[in-house]
Write a protein that holds these residues in place. Structure first.
Motif, mmCIF file in Angstrom:
data_model
loop_
_atom_site.group_PDB
_atom_site.id
_atom_site.type_symbol
_atom_site.label_atom_id
_atom_site.label_comp_id
_atom_site.label_asym_id
_atom_site.label_seq_id
_atom_site.Cartn_x
_atom_site.Cartn_y
_atom_site.Cartn_z
ATOM 1 N N ARG A 251 12.421 -1.070 -13.021
ATOM 2 C CA ARG A 251 12.069 -0.337 -12.260
ATOM 3 C C ARG A 251 10.826 -1.336 -11.933
ATOM 4 N NH1 ARG A 251 7.891 3.641 -15.822
ATOM 5 N NH2 ARG A 251 6.853 1.832 -16.306
ATOM 6 N N PRO A 252 10.053 -1.026 -10.673
ATOM 7 C CA PRO A 252 9.020 -1.373 -9.767
ATOM 8 C C PRO A 252 7.774 -1.558 -10.660
ATOM 9 C CG PRO A 252 10.142 0.157 -8.450
ATOM 10 C CD PRO A 252 10.820 0.134 -10.012
ATOM 11 N N THR A 253 7.286 -3.238 -10.463
ATOM 12 C CA THR A 253 6.563 -2.702 -11.559
ATOM 13 C C THR A 253 4.936 -2.942 -10.679
ATOM 14 O OG1 THR A 253 6.044 -5.800 -10.424
ATOM 15 C CG2 THR A 253 6.924 -5.557 -12.247
ATOM 16 N N GLY A 254 5.323 -2.293 -8.942
ATOM 17 C CA GLY A 254 3.787 -2.183 -9.090
ATOM 18 C C GLY A 254 4.018 -1.449 -7.432
ATOM 19 N N PHE A 255 3.166 -0.912 -6.614
ATOM 20 C CA PHE A 255 3.060 -0.750 -5.177
ATOM 21 C C PHE A 255 2.281 -0.742 -4.433
ATOM 22 C CE2 PHE A 255 5.777 1.429 -8.585
ATOM 23 C CZ PHE A 255 7.014 1.941 -7.827
ATOM 24 N N ALA A 256 2.218 -0.398 -3.057
ATOM 25 C CA ALA A 256 0.960 -1.503 -1.906
ATOM 26 C C ALA A 256 0.723 0.240 -1.416
ATOM 27 C CB ALA A 256 1.702 -1.456 -1.064
ATOM 28 N N THR A 257 1.383 1.478 -1.838
ATOM 29 C CA THR A 257 0.470 1.977 -2.014
ATOM 30 C C THR A 257 1.223 3.671 -2.863
ATOM 31 O OG1 THR A 257 1.699 3.869 -0.427
ATOM 32 C CG2 THR A 257 -0.168 1.791 0.052
ATOM 33 N N LEU A 258 -0.144 4.506 -3.487
ATOM 34 C CA LEU A 258 0.915 5.983 -4.309
ATOM 35 C C LEU A 258 2.009 6.252 -3.444
ATOM 36 C CD1 LEU A 258 -2.597 7.554 -4.797
ATOM 37 C CD2 LEU A 258 -1.799 6.216 -6.656
ATOM 38 N N GLU A 259 2.379 6.936 -1.746
ATOM 39 C CA GLU A 259 2.957 7.505 -1.564
ATOM 40 C C GLU A 259 3.851 6.588 -0.761
ATOM 41 O OE1 GLU A 259 0.033 6.780 -0.032
ATOM 42 O OE2 GLU A 259 -0.622 8.782 0.222
ATOM 43 N N ALA A 260 3.882 5.074 -1.540
ATOM 44 C CA ALA A 260 5.425 4.392 -1.295
ATOM 45 C C ALA A 260 5.825 4.664 -3.274
ATOM 46 C CB ALA A 260 5.355 3.093 -1.172
ATOM 47 N N CYS A 261 4.722 5.000 -4.171
ATOM 48 C CA CYS A 261 5.006 4.935 -4.910
ATOM 49 C C CYS A 261 6.056 6.867 -5.021
ATOM 50 C CB CYS A 261 4.591 4.908 -6.263
ATOM 51 S SG CYS A 261 4.985 5.605 -8.106
ATOM 52 N N ILE A 262 5.570 7.790 -5.078
ATOM 53 C CA ILE A 262 6.420 9.003 -4.374
ATOM 54 C C ILE A 262 7.764 8.971 -3.953
ATOM 55 C CG2 ILE A 262 6.015 11.357 -3.656
ATOM 56 C CD1 ILE A 262 2.746 10.280 -3.974
ATOM 57 N N GLU A 263 7.213 8.085 -2.615
ATOM 58 C CA GLU A 263 8.532 8.095 -2.151
ATOM 59 C C GLU A 263 10.191 7.285 -2.963
ATOM 60 O OE1 GLU A 263 10.237 6.192 1.967
ATOM 61 O OE2 GLU A 263 9.241 5.033 1.037
ATOM 62 N N TRP A 264 9.383 6.010 -3.317
ATOM 63 C CA TRP A 264 10.328 5.388 -4.687
ATOM 64 C C TRP A 264 11.638 6.698 -6.235
ATOM 65 C CZ3 TRP A 264 10.199 4.976 -10.278
ATOM 66 C CH2 TRP A 264 11.200 4.317 -10.875
ATOM 67 N N HIS A 265 10.107 7.473 -6.667
ATOM 68 C CA HIS A 265 10.832 8.627 -7.131
ATOM 69 C C HIS A 265 11.491 9.481 -6.849
ATOM 70 C CE1 HIS A 265 7.368 6.915 -10.444
ATOM 71 N NE2 HIS A 265 7.493 7.564 -10.956
ATOM 72 N N VAL A 266 11.410 9.637 -4.851
ATOM 73 C CA VAL A 266 12.171 11.090 -4.819
ATOM 74 C C VAL A 266 13.295 10.064 -4.611
ATOM 75 C CG1 VAL A 266 12.570 11.861 -2.816
ATOM 76 C CG2 VAL A 266 10.120 11.877 -3.798
ATOM 77 N N ARG A 267 12.941 8.902 -3.567
ATOM 78 C CA ARG A 267 14.526 8.449 -3.215
ATOM 79 C C ARG A 267 16.104 7.855 -4.297
ATOM 80 N NH1 ARG A 267 15.340 7.214 2.008
ATOM 81 N NH2 ARG A 267 13.617 6.942 3.234
ATOM 82 N N SER A 268 15.451 7.541 -5.229
ATOM 83 C CA SER A 268 15.579 7.091 -6.589
ATOM 84 C C SER A 268 16.291 8.504 -7.636
ATOM 85 C CB SER A 268 15.246 6.338 -8.050
ATOM 86 O OG SER A 268 13.779 7.165 -8.119
ATOM 87 N N ARG A 269 15.364 9.803 -7.428
ATOM 88 C CA ARG A 269 16.185 10.896 -7.556
ATOM 89 C C ARG A 269 15.789 11.082 -9.151
ATOM 90 N NH1 ARG A 269 18.242 14.497 -5.406
ATOM 91 N NH2 ARG A 269 19.777 15.528 -6.097
ATOM 92 N N THR A 270 14.186 9.985 -9.441
ATOM 93 C CA THR A 270 13.951 10.138 -10.960
ATOM 94 C C THR A 270 13.273 12.001 -10.970
ATOM 95 O OG1 THR A 270 12.828 8.224 -11.131
ATOM 96 C CG2 THR A 270 11.980 9.403 -11.905
#
Length: 413
Positions: A251-270
């Motif tokens: 799992r990534p330890t951090g994100f550049a923006t909140l939107e980047a974290c939202i995108e990771w959750h959706v793209r990873s199908r979490t």
């Protein structure tokens, strides 16, 4: 759409298919790929953010004067990754300081009060999540039962709940269950309810173990109608713990923006529902002072690796407690393979209700908030004691001077 796709689209002009039509079809397919529920009518105010919520009353009530989340004019079609604030779904947030606890403990919860004789759905999230995990599902329940109340709390080490500085984090099952009971009772006092409304406990993953522990303790008395556990059973949970460290390492330890974290959750199908992701994910992160060369200042609020000493204690004996606690029982799973032997036998004996959503991931209530809400509403209706029509009491009949007839269903000796 890629250049190759556009070139192919142009070659189809002779068939009457235009590039613009192809673009529109692609956008429709992208939107269909991510199930998005309608946002409830919101009543937020920019000044009612969590950052400004340390008030003397410990309660934040957003202003009903604005609708901030109506679709702005000129916004292009397609998905957005903009965060959705808690005010879209809840009436207020509570900051509760238990008088008998160690100084510095503040339990945080989101609340929408129940209407007259309405039930209160009390929700507890899983490890690493927050009370906003249930936000979209809560709004779907309210669409079907407008008088229903919603109370969704943040566990210790999660969300905006604050633990005493310097104190070792205690995430033992007994402590978490006691915290949930404290939130319920202090909310009753804060809102000046004469008595507790009828309660349905709902817990996801770790939260399922917490609500089962509270139900087994019988401390809610007759106020508890039943409890629902989402996608956790003892056997599969214990097996999953073996691969937890592997998951955390990827799992990534951090994100550049909140939107980047939202995108990771959706793209990873979490998370498979972008509206739920936009609502719950921002509260999982906090911005830390950027270290030199660190381009990802948004870090996880909850260090899941630190919770490892408590993992086994959360789930050992869960199936037995789930079957033995008093009240109605509902188990929602993403697959029947999660059932262990004890629960399989209990299900065959009709000791609880079971529903399976194979199209969902682990976060059933976020992936399928509408279907989860329907299940929870039906569960409440099956266990709603206010709908029961009880026969008249013998003492009341005697006071009225009535005596039973020989063939009457009510006999007075």
């Amino acid at each position: 759409m890629s250049d190759l796709q556009k070139a192919w689209a142009k070659s189809r002009l002779t068939a009457g298919i235009t590039p613009d039509a192809f673009d529109e079809r692609e956008e429709e397919m992208e939107e269909a790929d991510s199930y998005i529920t309608d946002l409830p009518e919101s009543h937020p105010d920019d000044d009612s953010s969590s950052a400004s919520s340390a008030s003397s009353t410990g309660t934040i009530i957003p202003s009903p004067s604005q609708k901030l989340f109506a679709r702005p004019q000129g916004v292009p079609r397609g998905r957005t990754l903009q965060p959705i604030p808690w005010t879209t779904y809840f009436e207020r947030e509570l900051f509760l300081q238990p008088p008998e606890s160690a100084p510095g403990l503040t339990l945080h919860a989101y609340l929408t009060s129940p209407g007259d004789k309405g039930p209160l759905f009390v929700m507890h999230h899983g490890a690493g999540s927050s009370g906003l995990s249930f936000a979209v599902c809560a709004s779907e329940i309210r669409k079907r039962v407008p008088a229903a109340g919603m109370l969704s709390s943040d566990a210790r080490g999660h969300g905006l709940t604050v633990t005493p500085e310097g104190e070792e984090l205690d995430l033992s099952l007994g402590t978490l269950a006691e915290d949930l009971l404290t939130v319920i009772l202090m909310t009753k006092a804060e809102m000046k309810w004469k008595e507790l409304p009828p309660i349905i406990l709902v817990g996801h993953s770790l939260g399922g173990a917490v609500v089962t522990e509270l139900a087994k303790s019988a401390q809610l008395g007759n106020a508890l109608l039943g409890y629902a556990v989402l996608d956790v059973v003892e056997g599969s949970a214990m097996d999953a713990l073996q691969s937890m460290q592997t998951y955390l390492s990827t799992r990534p330890t951090g994100f550049a923006t909140l939107e980047a974290c939202i995108e990771w959750h959706v793209r990873s199908r979490t998370l498979r529902n972008s509206t739920a992701a936009r609502t719950s994910v921002p509260n999982l992160l906090s911005m830390e002072p950027a270290a030199e060369g660190d381009s990802r200042p948004w870090k996880w609020r909850t260090d899941l690796a630190r919770t490892q000493p408590f993992w086994e204690g959360w789930f050992v004996g869960l199936s037995k407690k789930f079957l033995e606690a008093r009240g109605g029982k509902l188990l929602l799973l993403a697959g029947t393979d999660r059932l262990d032997t004890e629960l399989t036998i209990g299900q065959m004996q009709g000791k609880y209700n079971l529903q399976v959503f194979p199209e969902a991931g682990h976060f059933i209530h976020e992936d399928l908030p509408e279907k989860t809400a329907i299940s929870l509403v039906d569960f409440h209706r099956r266990n709603d004691r206010s709908a029961l029509v009880l026969p008249p009491k013998v003492a009341d009949l005697l006071k009225q001077g009535k005596r039973s007839k020989p063939n009457s269903s009510t006999h007075i000796e």
